[in-house]
Design an enzyme around this catalytic site. Structure first.
Site, mmCIF file in Angstrom:
data_model
loop_
_atom_site.group_PDB
_atom_site.id
_atom_site.type_symbol
_atom_site.label_atom_id
_atom_site.label_comp_id
_atom_site.label_asym_id
_atom_site.label_seq_id
_atom_site.Cartn_x
_atom_site.Cartn_y
_atom_site.Cartn_z
ATOM 1 N N LYS A 35 0.811 -1.284 0.059
ATOM 2 C CA LYS A 35 0.093 0.105 -0.103
ATOM 3 C C LYS A 35 0.897 1.166 0.114
ATOM 4 O O LYS A 35 2.204 1.078 0.382
ATOM 5 C CB LYS A 35 -0.909 -0.037 1.181
ATOM 6 C CG LYS A 35 -0.191 0.078 2.484
ATOM 7 C CD LYS A 35 -1.089 -0.132 3.753
ATOM 8 C CE LYS A 35 -0.399 -0.338 5.182
ATOM 9 N NZ LYS A 35 -1.127 -0.512 6.192
ATOM 10 N N ARG A 130 -10.820 0.022 14.007
ATOM 11 C CA ARG A 130 -10.552 1.057 12.787
ATOM 12 C C ARG A 130 -11.303 0.591 11.830
ATOM 13 O O ARG A 130 -12.380 1.142 11.337
ATOM 14 C CB ARG A 130 -9.160 0.886 12.544
ATOM 15 C CG ARG A 130 -8.657 1.867 11.516
ATOM 16 C CD ARG A 130 -7.129 1.689 11.570
ATOM 17 N NE ARG A 130 -6.713 0.739 10.941
ATOM 18 C CZ ARG A 130 -5.559 0.228 10.464
ATOM 19 N NH1 ARG A 130 -4.369 1.229 10.410
ATOM 20 N NH2 ARG A 130 -5.100 -0.934 9.688
ATOM 21 N N TYR A 244 18.028 29.505 8.827
ATOM 22 C CA TYR A 244 16.660 30.290 9.790
ATOM 23 C C TYR A 244 16.786 30.302 11.045
ATOM 24 O O TYR A 244 17.015 29.228 11.763
ATOM 25 C CB TYR A 244 15.314 29.572 9.197
ATOM 26 C CG TYR A 244 15.101 30.026 7.827
ATOM 27 C CD1 TYR A 244 14.939 31.052 7.252
ATOM 28 C CD2 TYR A 244 14.649 28.685 6.837
ATOM 29 C CE1 TYR A 244 14.627 31.175 5.872
ATOM 30 C CE2 TYR A 244 14.488 28.882 5.416
ATOM 31 C CZ TYR A 244 14.089 30.254 4.948
ATOM 32 O OH TYR A 244 14.058 30.495 3.693
ATOM 33 N N MET A 292 13.393 24.331 3.324
ATOM 34 C CA MET A 292 12.531 23.755 2.439
ATOM 35 C C MET A 292 13.414 22.829 1.202
ATOM 36 O O MET A 292 12.940 21.584 1.046
ATOM 37 C CB MET A 292 11.506 24.625 1.482
ATOM 38 C CG MET A 292 10.508 23.904 0.522
ATOM 39 S SD MET A 292 9.604 24.904 -0.345
ATOM 40 C CE MET A 292 8.673 25.660 0.923
#
Ligand SMILES: *Cc1c(COP(=O)(O)O)cnc(C)c1O
Length: 349
Positions: A35, A130, A244, A292
């Site tokens: 999956k 679930r 940063y 990022m």
């Protein structure tokens, strides 16, 4: 090279499948959970490599994922869908020959109306709450469902990564009470369940994370290697800061390597100032925050300028990084970004 290189070792993947398969009796069939795009590593390639190793049953989360696995495998192997038969799934299930694991009374009704005669399995709840049909509903439905010939009955363990957890035995007893007398193939074990021992194996096991090199399968071979190119080197004088928020300051002359890769690539910001990257076997600390697209690494102690630094390698597994980030190896794998240059190695590649 402007982006990192993610190397996926399909031989290690196949070896992990064989090693998990060897933990159960030869009469037990070891399936494979692929999956979430094969835990982020490409479901099609993963499924093909595992089919080459001997896997004949595959599990995906949703019907949409089944299509690419079927396309990669061709006809023959069984592809099961954990989320069962959801509204609007009929065409997908039929077109790609997928087997829904029906997990509610509503899904049972939907399946028999929309796709009569199409293979199905049953997913039962033994306490995780679930997905899955509850014991009382199962008692009521059992005879009519069994008459239609499910190809598999399954449940899922909530705590199988902890062998001492009393929930394991409790769920096993609940599963036995629901399916103990059936001759239909049964399955309750994912990776953790395989490691719990023979009582948990039934006829089919369906490991995921262990195939990809993750805990709780401690003996797993690492499957991924992530190497990030150094794109700049700079020398700092005492008192200078990096990144940063000025979260890292040097009190001595320092050399900082800027590497390509950041949180947009799945390198979690939570590892800022905590993780190390490796130059061969020499650890080099992250200096400052993960941004990022970039990381900044303290390489002052290296005698040679590195061309690349490794975040995932023999010395540092997905679980090591997960520990630092306060998460699990599953999340590290499924977060691996799409910008990497992905290389598949091994005979099955
Ligand atoms: C994800 C999943 C698995 C595989 O679990 P691992 O812990 O990765 O081995 C098996 N069964 C179900 C129902 C799952 O959701």
């Amino acid at each position: 090279m402007g982006t990192g290189t993610l190397t996926i070792d399909l031989d290690a993947l196949a070896a992990n499948w064989r090693a998990l398969d060897a933990l159960s009796a030869s009469t037990v069939e070891t399936a494979a959970t692929v999956k979430a795009n094969g835990y982020g590593l490409d479901a099609g390639r993963v499924a093909r490599a595992l089919a080459g190793a001997g896997a004949r049953r595959f599990f995906v989360a949703v019907a949409e994922e089944g299509a690419s696995v079927r396309a990669a495998l061709g006809p023959g192997p069984e592809v099961f869908v954990y989320s069962g038969h959801m509204e609007g799934d009929a065409e997908h299930l039929r077109a790609h020959d997928l087997i829904p694991m029906l997990n509610s009374v509503e899904q049972v009704t939907r399946h028999f109306e929309a796709l009569p005669g199409h293979p199905f399995g049953m997913q039962l709840d033994t306490g995780m709450n679930r997905l899955g049909i509850e014991a009382a509903d199962w008692s009521a439905l059992r005879d009519s469902v069994l008459a239609k010939g499910p190809v598999l009955v399954m449940s899922h363990l909530a705590c199988s990564d902890d062998p001492d957890h009393p929930m394991n035995a409790q769920q096993l007893r609940a599963f036995q009470a629901m399916v103990g007398d059936l001759s239909v193939p049964r399955s309750i074990a994912a990776t953790g369940g395989v490691l719990l021992g023979a009582e948990y194996h039934f006829e089919v096991t369906r490991p995921g994370i262990g195939l990809y090199g993750g805990l709780p399968f401690e003996a797993a071979r690492p499957v991924v290697r992530l190497s990030l190119p150094v794109i700049q080197l700079r020398d700092l004088t005492p008192g200078e800061t990096v990144g940063y928020g000025n979260s890292w300051t040097t009190d001595a002359p320092a050399r900082i390597a800027t590497v390509s890769g950041g949180y947009a690539d799945g390198i979690l910001r939570a590892i800022s100032n905590k993780a190390v990257l490796y130059a061969g076997d020499i650890p080099c600390p992250l200096a400052g925050r993960v941004s990022m697209d970039l990381l900044t690494i303290d390489v002052t102690h290296l005698s040679e300028a590195p061309e690349a630094l490794d975040l995932l390698c023999e010395q540092q597994t997905v679980d090591d990084i997960a520990d630092i980030a306060g998460t699990i190896g599953y999340e590290i794998l499924t977060s691996l970004g799409t910008r990497y240059d992905r290389t598949y190695i091994g005979v099955s590649a």
